[in-house]
Design an enzyme around this catalytic site. Sequence first.
Site, PDB file in Angstrom:
ATOM      1  N   ASN A  35       0.893  -1.156   0.000  1.00  0.00           N
ATOM      2  CA  ASN A  35       0.000   0.000   0.000  1.00  0.00           C
ATOM      3  C   ASN A  35       0.928   1.200   0.000  1.00  0.00           C
ATOM      4  O   ASN A  35       1.568   1.490   1.017  1.00  0.00           O
ATOM      5  CB  ASN A  35      -0.881   0.019   1.264  1.00  0.00           C
ATOM      6  CG  ASN A  35      -2.124  -0.797   1.114  1.00  0.00           C
ATOM      7  OD1 ASN A  35      -2.673  -0.905   0.030  1.00  0.00           O
ATOM      8  ND2 ASN A  35      -2.574  -1.376   2.203  1.00  0.00           N
ATOM      9  N   ARG A  79      -9.956   0.945  -9.573  1.00  0.00           N
ATOM     10  CA  ARG A  79     -11.103   0.467  -8.813  1.00  0.00           C
ATOM     11  C   ARG A  79     -11.716   1.587  -7.972  1.00  0.00           C
ATOM     12  O   ARG A  79     -11.082   2.587  -7.680  1.00  0.00           O
ATOM     13  CB  ARG A  79     -10.683  -0.620  -7.807  1.00  0.00           C
ATOM     14  CG  ARG A  79      -9.803  -1.684  -8.334  1.00  0.00           C
ATOM     15  CD  ARG A  79      -9.446  -2.698  -7.253  1.00  0.00           C
ATOM     16  NE  ARG A  79      -9.072  -2.166  -5.970  1.00  0.00           N
ATOM     17  CZ  ARG A  79      -7.832  -1.881  -5.593  1.00  0.00           C
ATOM     18  NH1 ARG A  79      -6.821  -2.034  -6.429  1.00  0.00           N
ATOM     19  NH2 ARG A  79      -7.586  -1.427  -4.389  1.00  0.00           N
ATOM     20  N   ASP A  81     -13.170   1.116  -4.296  1.00  0.00           N
ATOM     21  CA  ASP A  81     -13.378   0.172  -3.200  1.00  0.00           C
ATOM     22  C   ASP A  81     -14.445   0.743  -2.281  1.00  0.00           C
ATOM     23  O   ASP A  81     -14.258   1.808  -1.685  1.00  0.00           O
ATOM     24  CB  ASP A  81     -12.084  -0.052  -2.422  1.00  0.00           C
ATOM     25  CG  ASP A  81     -10.978  -0.674  -3.263  1.00  0.00           C
ATOM     26  OD1 ASP A  81     -11.217  -0.963  -4.453  1.00  0.00           O
ATOM     27  OD2 ASP A  81      -9.877  -0.865  -2.725  1.00  0.00           O
TER      28      ASP A  81
END
Length: 123
Positions: A35, A79, A81
């Site tokens: 991350n 994406r 999320d």
Amino acid sequence: MVDNEEVIREFIAAWSRLDPAELASFFAEDGVYHNIPASPIQGRQAIEGFIAAFIKPWTATEWDLIRIAASGNLVFAERLDRTRLGERKVDLPCCGVFELEAGKIKVWRDYFDMRTYMAGIGA
């Protein structure tokens, strides 16, 4: 022959089950999960532990795949999320860059804005 794009589509769909062991199984034994705002995690067992701690307060999550592109060992997945922590909703735009080897994730770098996530969880 492994379809790397399909592996990542399955991985993204698996997040909705919130099962750290299942999610870690997508990684190579020496895989890396990074991350980008935080330090990288290396090794399937360490990745499973990190995921378990990270998602512990989550009550649900669905990841909307906006765009995906694959070339050889690389897969890029943009994406949104959508995660719930009890009644709190967090919608986090992300972009993941995956390097695969023999059908497993060797490296996953996920790019997102940490302030957006922290504000969403109320921190």
